[in-house]
Design a protein around this motif. Sequence first.
Motif, short mmCIF file in Angstrom:
data_model
loop_
_atom_site.label_atom_id
_atom_site.label_comp_id
_atom_site.label_asym_id
_atom_site.label_seq_id
_atom_site.Cartn_x
_atom_site.Cartn_y
_atom_site.Cartn_z
N GLU A 141 0.83 -1.21 0.00
CA GLU A 141 0.00 0.00 0.00
C GLU A 141 0.87 1.26 0.00
O GLU A 141 0.61 2.21 -0.75
N TRP A 142 1.90 1.24 0.83
CA TRP A 142 2.77 2.41 0.93
C TRP A 142 3.60 2.57 -0.34
O TRP A 142 3.80 3.68 -0.84
N THR A 143 4.08 1.46 -0.89
CA THR A 143 4.84 1.50 -2.14
C THR A 143 4.00 2.09 -3.26
O THR A 143 4.47 2.93 -4.05
N ARG A 144 2.75 1.68 -3.34
CA ARG A 144 1.84 2.21 -4.37
C ARG A 144 1.65 3.71 -4.19
O ARG A 144 1.67 4.48 -5.17
N THR A 145 1.50 4.16 -2.97
CA THR A 145 1.32 5.59 -2.69
C THR A 145 2.52 6.40 -3.15
O THR A 145 2.39 7.39 -3.87
N ILE A 146 3.72 5.95 -2.75
CA ILE A 146 4.93 6.69 -3.10
C ILE A 146 5.14 6.74 -4.60
O ILE A 146 5.39 7.80 -5.18
N HIS A 147 5.03 5.59 -5.24
CA HIS A 147 5.36 5.53 -6.67
C HIS A 147 4.31 6.25 -7.52
O HIS A 147 4.66 6.82 -8.56
N ASN A 148 3.07 6.23 -7.10
CA ASN A 148 2.06 6.94 -7.88
C ASN A 148 2.07 8.44 -7.63
O ASN A 148 1.40 9.20 -8.33
N MET A 149 2.84 8.90 -6.63
CA MET A 149 3.08 10.33 -6.47
C MET A 149 4.17 10.80 -7.42
O MET A 149 4.33 12.00 -7.64
N SER A 150 4.92 9.87 -7.97
CA SER A 150 5.99 10.19 -8.91
C SER A 150 5.46 10.15 -10.33
O SER A 150 4.48 9.47 -10.62
N GLU A 151 6.11 10.87 -11.21
CA GLU A 151 5.67 10.91 -12.61
C GLU A 151 6.01 9.63 -13.36
O GLU A 151 5.36 9.29 -14.35
N MET A 152 7.04 8.92 -12.92
CA MET A 152 7.45 7.69 -13.59
C MET A 152 8.12 6.78 -12.57
O MET A 152 8.82 7.23 -11.68
N THR A 153 7.88 5.47 -12.71
CA THR A 153 8.58 4.47 -11.91
C THR A 153 9.45 3.64 -12.84
O THR A 153 9.01 3.21 -13.91
N LEU A 154 10.69 3.42 -12.44
CA LEU A 154 11.61 2.59 -13.20
C LEU A 154 11.85 1.30 -12.43
O LEU A 154 12.22 1.34 -11.25
N ALA A 155 11.64 0.18 -13.10
CA ALA A 155 11.84 -1.13 -12.49
C ALA A 155 12.93 -1.88 -13.24
O ALA A 155 13.07 -1.73 -14.46
N PRO A 156 13.71 -2.71 -12.54
CA PRO A 156 14.88 -3.30 -13.17
C PRO A 156 14.66 -4.61 -13.91
O PRO A 156 15.58 -5.12 -14.53
N SER A 157 13.46 -5.18 -13.86
CA SER A 157 13.25 -6.47 -14.51
C SER A 157 11.81 -6.60 -14.96
O SER A 157 10.90 -5.94 -14.44
N SER A 158 11.61 -7.47 -15.94
CA SER A 158 10.27 -7.66 -16.50
C SER A 158 9.30 -8.21 -15.47
O SER A 158 8.12 -7.83 -15.45
N SER A 159 9.77 -9.11 -14.62
CA SER A 159 8.85 -9.71 -13.64
C SER A 159 8.36 -8.66 -12.64
O SER A 159 7.19 -8.68 -12.23
N TYR A 160 9.24 -7.74 -12.25
CA TYR A 160 8.81 -6.72 -11.30
C TYR A 160 7.99 -5.62 -11.96
O TYR A 160 7.16 -4.99 -11.30
N ILE A 161 8.19 -5.39 -13.25
CA ILE A 161 7.28 -4.47 -13.95
C ILE A 161 5.86 -5.02 -13.88
O ILE A 161 4.90 -4.30 -13.55
N ARG A 162 5.72 -6.31 -14.15
CA ARG A 162 4.39 -6.94 -14.09
C ARG A 162 3.83 -6.89 -12.67
O ARG A 162 2.63 -6.62 -12.48
N GLU A 163 4.67 -7.14 -11.68
CA GLU A 163 4.17 -7.13 -10.30
C GLU A 163 3.76 -5.73 -9.85
O GLU A 163 2.72 -5.57 -9.20
N LEU A 164 4.54 -4.73 -10.20
CA LEU A 164 4.18 -3.36 -9.84
C LEU A 164 2.87 -2.96 -10.50
O LEU A 164 2.00 -2.36 -9.85
N GLU A 165 2.72 -3.30 -11.77
CA GLU A 165 1.47 -2.96 -12.47
C GLU A 165 0.29 -3.71 -11.85
O GLU A 165 -0.80 -3.14 -11.72
N ALA A 166 0.52 -4.94 -11.43
CA ALA A 166 -0.56 -5.72 -10.79
C ALA A 166 -0.98 -5.11 -9.47
O ALA A 166 -2.13 -5.30 -9.03
N HIS A 167 -0.09 -4.37 -8.82
CA HIS A 167 -0.41 -3.72 -7.55
C HIS A 167 -0.84 -2.26 -7.76
O HIS A 167 -0.85 -1.48 -6.81
N GLY A 168 -1.18 -1.90 -8.98
CA GLY A 168 -1.78 -0.60 -9.22
C GLY A 168 -0.81 0.54 -9.40
O GLY A 168 -1.21 1.71 -9.31
#
Length: 407
Positions: A141-168
């Motif tokens: 919940e906190w991760t989603r809040t912080i990252h959605n306050m930012s204009e862009m999130t950069l993730a280092p791998s394809s699996s974590y891109i999918r996981e971040l998107e799955a968590h909104g």
Amino acid sequence: MRVGIVAESFLPNVNGVTNSVLRVLEHLKREGHEAMVVAPGARDFQDEIPDYLGFEIVRVPTVMVPLVDSLPIGVPTTTVAAALAGFKPDIIHLASPFVLGGAGAFAARQIGVPAVALYQTDVAGFATKYHLPMVANLAWEWTRTIHNMSEMTLAPSSSYIRELEAHGIKNVRHWGRGVDTELFNPAKRSEVLRRAWDPTGEKKIVGFIGRLAAEKSVHRLAPLVDDPSVQLVIVGGGPERDELEALLPTAVFTGPLGGEELARAYASLDLFVHTGEFETFCQAIQEAQASGVPTIGPRAGGPIDLIKHGENGLLLEVPTFEAELPDAARWVLDDARHADLQRAARASVENKTWAALGDQLLGYYSEVLDAYERNVVHLFGRDVALPRWAPARLGQPRRQARRDDTA
């Protein structure tokens, strides 16, 4: 360009977050940009450095958290917003934001500057590993809040891109990690070091390099400890070292290494095994590959993008990792294929330089700044800057395009 960096970890603590911030600072310096870092203080004040490459480091107080006793956590004081406002950045770079980075995200909105957040630490995964499921849910919940306050999130791998998107989490892009292929190089292989680890000179050297903590699951090396053809080498320090020394009594524990010593250790291995499943990237795998060392890792997180199964190493399923490891190690170490795997390991990272990754990051900065500029102009007109979350600032004169300040 002026870049304000809020880092969840920094020197003298050395880890993946610190290393990537250092490489970013080095690239910014080479390209003629300005930077400032807000970071946790050291446990010993004498270990702190006031600047890096001439870029100011602003420190905040720290606290120590149980279970992660070697990693000071920065206290999100008003220093964060004050330091950033005084620096007048064009963009704010949040390095693995969670505690201190959370304050950085709020400060970015407060001063009306766009932010790019780099997802580098699987806090929820660590909480799960430490048997804290409620903390894991709150962490997302906190991760989603912080990252959605930012204009862009950069993730280092394809699996974590999918996981971040799955968590909104929105607007997630890929940014990997570079590797120093001159430092980490097969030429650093040392027969003297190998003989120090294995006086008989007859064993294959299998190693782990990283932090000795629960989330790394180094205990998964136990099936190799009684193999007479293998010498285990463990490089690193951390809270689980004593427990691991008892579990792996025949292993060589070197403690933490750095620089040329670390490069020689990597290159002197025959096989590198990464055991933890919560790696958002896993720089250690890249450093091993650059050293010409085949790798085994879990089919989870960052290793999925780095290990080409059957070409430069093997990926093992997490639930059966320990059961599969002995056969997998024998397959990799077989003289019939080992040299091919070594060559493929090196070839897989030869184009992954920090210079290329630095240029990509600057491109993301520019993309965010351009989009931010268009949004402000669209909403408030070209002569007025008003962050849409701060209506009280409506009508204030806008400072001219930030990127012109350092042209």
